[in-house]
Design an enzyme around this catalytic site. Sequence first.
Site, PDB file in Angstrom:
ATOM      1  N   ASN A   1      -7.744  22.206 -17.373  1.00  0.00           N
ATOM      2  CA  ASN A   1      -8.276  23.392 -16.699  1.00  0.00           C
ATOM      3  C   ASN A   1      -7.673  24.615 -17.401  1.00  0.00           C
ATOM      4  O   ASN A   1      -6.512  24.927 -17.197  1.00  0.00           O
ATOM      5  CB  ASN A   1      -7.870  23.341 -15.218  1.00  0.00           C
ATOM      6  CG  ASN A   1      -8.227  24.610 -14.477  1.00  0.00           C
ATOM      7  OD1 ASN A   1      -8.979  25.442 -14.981  1.00  0.00           O
ATOM      8  ND2 ASN A   1      -7.693  24.753 -13.272  1.00  0.00           N
TER       9      ASN A   1
ATOM     10  N   LYS B   1      -8.366  27.691 -17.051  1.00  0.00           N
ATOM     11  CA  LYS B   1      -8.263  28.899 -16.211  1.00  0.00           C
ATOM     12  C   LYS B   1      -8.761  30.121 -16.997  1.00  0.00           C
ATOM     13  O   LYS B   1      -9.618  29.972 -17.865  1.00  0.00           O
ATOM     14  CB  LYS B   1      -6.828  29.064 -15.702  1.00  0.00           C
ATOM     15  CG  LYS B   1      -6.324  27.779 -15.031  1.00  0.00           C
ATOM     16  CD  LYS B   1      -5.044  27.946 -14.284  1.00  0.00           C
ATOM     17  CE  LYS B   1      -4.636  26.594 -13.710  1.00  0.00           C
ATOM     18  NZ  LYS B   1      -3.450  26.678 -12.875  1.00  0.00           N
TER      19      LYS B   1
ATOM     20  N   HIS C   1     -10.399  24.475  -6.458  1.00  0.00           N
ATOM     21  CA  HIS C   1      -9.051  24.709  -6.983  1.00  0.00           C
ATOM     22  C   HIS C   1      -8.307  25.677  -6.065  1.00  0.00           C
ATOM     23  O   HIS C   1      -8.895  26.611  -5.526  1.00  0.00           O
ATOM     24  CB  HIS C   1      -9.139  25.268  -8.405  1.00  0.00           C
ATOM     25  CG  HIS C   1      -7.810  25.273  -9.080  1.00  0.00           C
ATOM     26  ND1 HIS C   1      -6.865  26.234  -8.838  1.00  0.00           N
ATOM     27  CD2 HIS C   1      -7.248  24.395  -9.951  1.00  0.00           C
ATOM     28  CE1 HIS C   1      -5.777  25.958  -9.537  1.00  0.00           C
ATOM     29  NE2 HIS C   1      -5.986  24.842 -10.220  1.00  0.00           N
TER      30      HIS C   1
ATOM     31  N   GLU D   1      -6.469  28.096  -6.632  1.00  0.00           N
ATOM     32  CA  GLU D   1      -6.571  29.521  -7.002  1.00  0.00           C
ATOM     33  C   GLU D   1      -7.886  30.106  -6.501  1.00  0.00           C
ATOM     34  O   GLU D   1      -7.956  31.272  -6.125  1.00  0.00           O
ATOM     35  CB  GLU D   1      -6.415  29.680  -8.527  1.00  0.00           C
ATOM     36  CG  GLU D   1      -4.966  29.450  -8.950  1.00  0.00           C
ATOM     37  CD  GLU D   1      -4.793  28.859 -10.329  1.00  0.00           C
ATOM     38  OE1 GLU D   1      -5.715  28.903 -11.156  1.00  0.00           O
ATOM     39  OE2 GLU D   1      -3.684  28.320 -10.584  1.00  0.00           O
TER      40      GLU D   1
ATOM     41  N   GLU E   1      -3.665  18.379  -5.897  1.00  0.00           N
ATOM     42  CA  GLU E   1      -2.841  19.401  -6.546  1.00  0.00           C
ATOM     43  C   GLU E   1      -2.001  20.116  -5.486  1.00  0.00           C
ATOM     44  O   GLU E   1      -2.469  21.088  -4.877  1.00  0.00           O
ATOM     45  CB  GLU E   1      -3.733  20.420  -7.259  1.00  0.00           C
ATOM     46  CG  GLU E   1      -4.567  19.812  -8.365  1.00  0.00           C
ATOM     47  CD  GLU E   1      -4.852  20.830  -9.473  1.00  0.00           C
ATOM     48  OE1 GLU E   1      -4.593  20.498 -10.628  1.00  0.00           O
ATOM     49  OE2 GLU E   1      -5.309  21.933  -9.167  1.00  0.00           O
TER      50      GLU E   1
ATOM     51  N   GLY F   1       1.668  25.463 -11.806  1.00  0.00           N
ATOM     52  CA  GLY F   1       2.179  26.550 -12.639  1.00  0.00           C
ATOM     53  C   GLY F   1       3.621  26.925 -12.339  1.00  0.00           C
ATOM     54  O   GLY F   1       4.119  27.942 -12.806  1.00  0.00           O
TER      55      GLY F   1
ATOM     56  N   SER G   1       1.887  21.030 -12.867  1.00  0.00           N
ATOM     57  CA  SER G   1       2.984  20.954 -13.837  1.00  0.00           C
ATOM     58  C   SER G   1       3.108  19.598 -14.532  1.00  0.00           C
ATOM     59  O   SER G   1       4.219  19.139 -14.809  1.00  0.00           O
ATOM     60  CB  SER G   1       4.307  21.362 -13.178  1.00  0.00           C
ATOM     61  OG  SER G   1       4.226  22.698 -12.712  1.00  0.00           O
TER      62      SER G   1
HETATM   63  P1  PGA Z   1      -0.454  23.489 -14.118  1.00  0.00           P
HETATM   64  O1  PGA Z   1      -1.864  23.739 -13.402  1.00  0.00           O
HETATM   65  O2  PGA Z   1      -0.570  22.214 -14.891  1.00  0.00           O
HETATM   66  O3  PGA Z   1      -0.259  24.689 -14.990  1.00  0.00           O
HETATM   67  O4  PGA Z   1       0.571  23.396 -13.031  1.00  0.00           O
HETATM   68  C1  PGA Z   1      -2.591  22.675 -12.864  1.00  0.00           C
HETATM   69  C2  PGA Z   1      -3.879  23.195 -12.268  1.00  0.00           C
HETATM   70  O5  PGA Z   1      -3.875  24.285 -11.694  1.00  0.00           O
HETATM   71  O6  PGA Z   1      -4.933  22.523 -12.344  1.00  0.00           O
END
Ligand code: PGA
Length: 253
Positions: free
Chosen positions: A9, A11, A97, A99, A169, A175, A215
């Site tokens: 992803n 983003k 997601h 976000e 997630e 992140g 992560s």
């Molecule tokens: P990350 O993000 O691996 O940077 O923690 C995962 C995601 O948001 O799908």
Amino acid sequence: MRKNIVAGNWKMNLTLSESVSLIKELKTKINQDSLENTRVIVAPTFVNLFAATEVVEDTMIEVAAQNMHFEDNGAFTGEISGKMLQEIGVNTVILGHSERRTYFGETDEILKKKVEKAIENNQEVIFCFGEQLEERKEGKHFEVVTSQVEKALFELGAENWKNIILAYEPVWAIGTGETASPAQAQEIHAYIRKFIAENYSSELAETISILYGGSVKPANAKEIFSKPDVDGGLIGGAALKADDFTAIVNATI
Ligand code: PGA
């Protein structure tokens, strides 16, 4: 046997030229012959999707979108529909997601409509769910994840689940550098699989790929993916580096 899936992803990262060069690098680094049971997906931002579909041609790398609207067209300034994605050869979409839920107000009701539109279009959905840190601390994580999955997906007919991939997630791990332990991931994945079995059937539940996201990096991927109910990962930050993403893909073998 369930497929392992590693999806990047991206983003709101990478320009057109950066996206194209990352995919070209992945093409040289990922050894496709070794990946019989693994699907590799990248999800660039909307403006770079079409170019991405051209660069992945003749490879096993697939392209997904990060979002879509629940209508086919209309007065929805700034939005993109599933039909638009399909016409440029993008048939998989990430929905739900955290976000999108947190910064763009996407509710369970909106996500249900998006999922249903994707199913109507015969698109594949990577559906994300996961609890906030506070919810975990209060011991509400099981309740939160089952509610998110149930509200958006449980009115689907059993036949539609062939188009659903799940991605757990935990919001506190996205992140942040903090990863759910392999045991924590396994616990939620098994719980969700059982929940699907109870509401549909165990046969159906056994076919659903459930990815872990939050992560994931080369150093922890192998251990997380080795858990019986973890069928790969949804990767954010580490998906932006060809070597890291390749190592995470290889961790499914
Ligand atoms: P990350 O993000 O691996 O940077 O923690 C995962 C995601 O948001 O799908």
